[in-house]
Design an enzyme around this catalytic site. Sequence first.
Site, PDB file in Angstrom:
ATOM      1  N   ASP A 141       0.833  -1.214   0.000  1.00  0.00           N
ATOM      2  CA  ASP A 141       0.000   0.000   0.000  1.00  0.00           C
ATOM      3  C   ASP A 141       0.862   1.256   0.000  1.00  0.00           C
ATOM      4  O   ASP A 141       2.034   1.234   0.393  1.00  0.00           O
ATOM      5  CB  ASP A 141      -0.933   0.007   1.214  1.00  0.00           C
ATOM      6  CG  ASP A 141      -0.186  -0.068   2.550  1.00  0.00           C
ATOM      7  OD1 ASP A 141       0.745  -0.883   2.662  1.00  0.00           O
ATOM      8  OD2 ASP A 141      -0.526   0.707   3.468  1.00  0.00           O
TER       9      ASP A 141
ATOM     10  N   GLU B 275      -0.169  -1.441   5.621  1.00  0.00           N
ATOM     11  CA  GLU B 275       0.869  -1.120   6.613  1.00  0.00           C
ATOM     12  C   GLU B 275       0.675   0.290   7.145  1.00  0.00           C
ATOM     13  O   GLU B 275       0.837   0.554   8.335  1.00  0.00           O
ATOM     14  CB  GLU B 275       2.263  -1.249   5.983  1.00  0.00           C
ATOM     15  CG  GLU B 275       3.419  -1.136   6.981  1.00  0.00           C
ATOM     16  CD  GLU B 275       3.878   0.288   7.262  1.00  0.00           C
ATOM     17  OE1 GLU B 275       4.553   0.506   8.283  1.00  0.00           O
ATOM     18  OE2 GLU B 275       3.562   1.201   6.485  1.00  0.00           O
TER      19      GLU B 275
END
Length: 375
Positions: free
Chosen positions: A72, A137
């Site tokens: 991400d 994350e």
Amino acid sequence: MNKEARIKILQDIVKIKSVNDNEKDVADYLEKLFTANSIKSKHVAYNETRHNLVAEYSNGEGKVLGISGHEDVVAPGEESEWKFPPFSGQIDGDKLYGRGSTDMKSGLAALAIAMIELKNEETDFNGTIRFMATVGEEVGALGSTLLAEEGYADDLDGLLIGEPVDVAAYTHKGSLNYSVVSHGKSSHSSMPDEGINSITNMSKFIQRFNKEFNKVTNDYTNDVLGTVAASVTIINGGDQVNSIPATTTVQGNIRTIPEFDNTKVKELLKEIVDELNQENNVDLELKIDYDLNSVESDKDSDLAKAVLAHTNAKTGGISPVTDAAAFTQTDNQFDVVIYGPGVTTLPHQLDEYVSIEDYLSKIEEYKAIIKEYLK
Ligand SMILES: [Zn+2]
């Protein structure tokens, strides 16, 4: 793999718009890449659009080394203010631009390529490389938490995370978000005694919070990470100038150290709230919204030694939280090092880029580190 192929992989991944979602597209891309190189991989889904990917390559019964990066990226902000569109992967000289180029698609790609090349070159080592690409994350280590729950960290001997860090980081702070709601009672401001002022009560909490955490800052220090950092960062209360406010909320973030960890922080917050709630008309409600521990691994571990032997990095600590916080929540103790390509000041900024030379050299360094650790 030649230089052009290595650069194209990074460029392809930067072009995937995995802004706090759609990591499945990154996982699909990496799966294809691994399959083309005869490495088996597996999707571990957080939900339909958010997939971790785990790939393994074993060569003997030796140690298990996890290598990991997140898929991400954070939002690009105002896209028109970027020098090049944030999901173009535009190259200008030695710089490859794009959201995630530094944080941390270059690290993710470099780790995947290092593993593929070690296999294709039939490099001699003894052990297992477990590649783990994670989701979410940036919003609380969603993917690494899931992988840890499913046992992917239970047999690790070491974990190398490719975040943009130019030291061999073996330790970092933890992070905790909390919110407090002050419940009062509204009344007309001409008759304040008829109501309960939630702002007045919240101000008691804030004063007490600052006093207690100042003490924590003075009393506890970590040689590498420094002190606990505790702040109130959001406040909302009241809705009309001539009404006593019925509800006030605050939120805040606390960065923790092993010497005063998340458990102690939660105890202290609860103690403050419980004590204030003894007072007449005070009704505070505490909630923990985000809770990731600090990481403290051995500074002189075999993994740290392998990184020092093959790079110019020195050992050290970093402030930001990484997936290591979630992976280390298991009973299994293992070596952790965070080290990877990118410009350390650029994460989450406009015009994020990575130096192509830096990216390419990290692939070589990763190969040498993995080979050394699994010798
Ligand atoms: Zn990152």
